[in-house]
Design a protein around this motif. Structure first.
Motif, PDB file in Angstrom:
ATOM      1  N   ARG A 208     -31.504  23.501  30.206  1.00 15.05           N
ATOM      2  CA  ARG A 208     -32.704  23.337  29.386  1.00 15.05           C
ATOM      3  C   ARG A 208     -33.659  24.518  29.569  1.00 15.05           C
ATOM      4  O   ARG A 208     -34.203  25.049  28.605  1.00 15.05           O
TER       5      ARG A 208
ATOM      6  N   SER B 266     -30.304  19.079  22.182  1.00 17.32           N
ATOM      7  CA  SER B 266     -30.432  17.920  23.063  1.00 17.32           C
ATOM      8  C   SER B 266     -29.334  18.001  24.118  1.00 17.32           C
ATOM      9  O   SER B 266     -28.146  18.091  23.782  1.00 17.32           O
TER      10      SER B 266
ATOM     11  N   GLU C 290     -30.834  13.882  27.953  1.00 19.09           N
ATOM     12  CA  GLU C 290     -31.836  13.863  26.889  1.00 19.09           C
ATOM     13  C   GLU C 290     -31.331  13.058  25.681  1.00 19.09           C
ATOM     14  O   GLU C 290     -32.133  12.571  24.885  1.00 19.09           O
TER      15      GLU C 290
ATOM     16  N   THR D 282     -24.342  11.277  27.465  1.00 22.48           N
ATOM     17  CA  THR D 282     -25.101  11.880  28.562  1.00 22.48           C
ATOM     18  C   THR D 282     -24.374  13.037  29.233  1.00 22.48           C
ATOM     19  O   THR D 282     -24.964  13.744  30.052  1.00 22.48           O
TER      20      THR D 282
END
Length: 338
Positions: free
Chosen positions: A73, A280, A284, A291
């Motif tokens: 991320r 995503s 998230e 996941t």
């Protein structure tokens, strides 16, 4: 500040090498491959700092590091510019996507192209007709008392059906009927077609009213035939190549694709960034079956209300996927608006 910038370089290098090799990345390899301009000892210190921040981790007893979900991320949020596709890739897209007026065919080709470019599963949300408007209606006499209806929406959908009529068709009368239809529904919402067409029998000569009623019924059927929430996808075989990234079990992801509801909800809720792309990663994703996956998506079509994207493991080539998704979304939008 300088050390923080270097740590971001180190994180980028770890992500790139791990995505490519699927092996934990050591400091020596980073020095050899990336020319970071510092010693291996300094890189080890930077990697230790990144580990303290939760951006990388050392699997088992390995001396190398792999990115964490948080690290991916952090990396994605700091992609400053999206690398454009090569000229060869753009030519391939044009050659594969052009030449069809049927929405489903265009979307099916698009999914295959995107899957091939990214080596991920490509997913496309079919534009919802209730948000679209009537671009054109065509009435074509086929002879033998048959009339073909064609409904074209602003979303690019082309729907057609053939009506059996009671009398021989006269081309001039069919042309009058078509002009009357277009005067009523041109530019109007597809979802409200029935309301717009209710006036048609009164707008045509008495001799055409029976045919007009049949045309109204046929066009309403065409407008209602499109399922409002539908998704196309391609490239599920690509998941088999990276099944280890899903702890050896890709079944939950495949089942999610088959069910469609979860993916459609996720795509519709994703928020696009300054690059026009939404990403995503891992947890998230709100559904447990995703996941261990990442989704990269972008809006396309009128108002960018529909989404196109890719699904793959968190160990994904994010810059490449972002570039491909964004480019194809823009190209698909141009095709649908042409």
């Amino acid at each position: 500040m300088r050390s923080q910038a270097r740590r971001l370089q180190v994180l980028r290098a770890v992500v790139e090498d791990y995505v490519h090799s699927r092996e934990p990345v050591g400091s020596k390899a980073l020095v050899e491959r990336h020319g970071l301009g510092v010693s291996a000892a300094t890189i080890r210190n930077d990697m230790a700092a990144l580990e303290d921040e939760g951006l990388v981790t050392a699997p088992h007893t390995s001396a190398g590091r792999v990115p964490t979900e948080k690290g991916y991320r952090y990396f994605v949020d700091r992609i400053e510019e999206v690398k454009p596709l090569s000229a060869a890739e753009r030519r391939a897209i044009r050659s594969l996507l052009e030449g069809s007026d049927d929405l489903d065919e265009v979307l099916s080709r698009t999914a295959r192209v995107l899957s091939h470019l990214t080596q991920q599963v490509a997913v496309i949300q079919v534009p919802r007709l209730e948000t679209a408007r009537v671009r054109h209606v065509e009435l074509v006499s086929l002879g033998q008392r048959q009339l073909m209806l064609v409904l074209i929406s602003s979303a690019g959908a082309v729907r057609q059906r053939v009506l059996a009529v009671d009398e021989e068709l006269v081309d001039a009368e069919v042309a009058v009927l078509k002009e009357s239809v277009l005067a009523l529904v041109g530019g109007e919402p597809v979802a409200g077609l029935g309301v717009s067409l209710a006036l048609l029998p009164e707008r045509v000569p008495l001799t055409l009213r029976a045919l007009a009623a049949a045309v109204v019924e046929g066009l309403i059927d065409l407008a209602e035939a499109e399922r409002p929430d539908r998704m196309l996808w391609a490239g599920t075989a690509n998941l088999a190549r990276v099944s280890d990234d899903f702890r050896g079990n890709i079944t939950p992801v495949l089942e999610t694709l088959e069910e469609q509801v979860v993916m459609l909800r996720l795509l519709s809720e994703m928020e696009q960034d300054a690059h026009g792309v939404a990403v995503s990663i891992g947890s998230e994703n709100p559904h447990a079956t995703l996941t261990q996956a990442s989704v990269v998506a972008s809006g396309y079509g009128p108002g960018n209300h529909a989404m196109i994207g890719v699904v793959g493991p968190t160990r994904m080539d994010y810059p490449g996927s972002i570039a491909a998704v964004r480019a194809i979304a823009r190209y698909l939008s141009r095709i649908l608006s042409a």
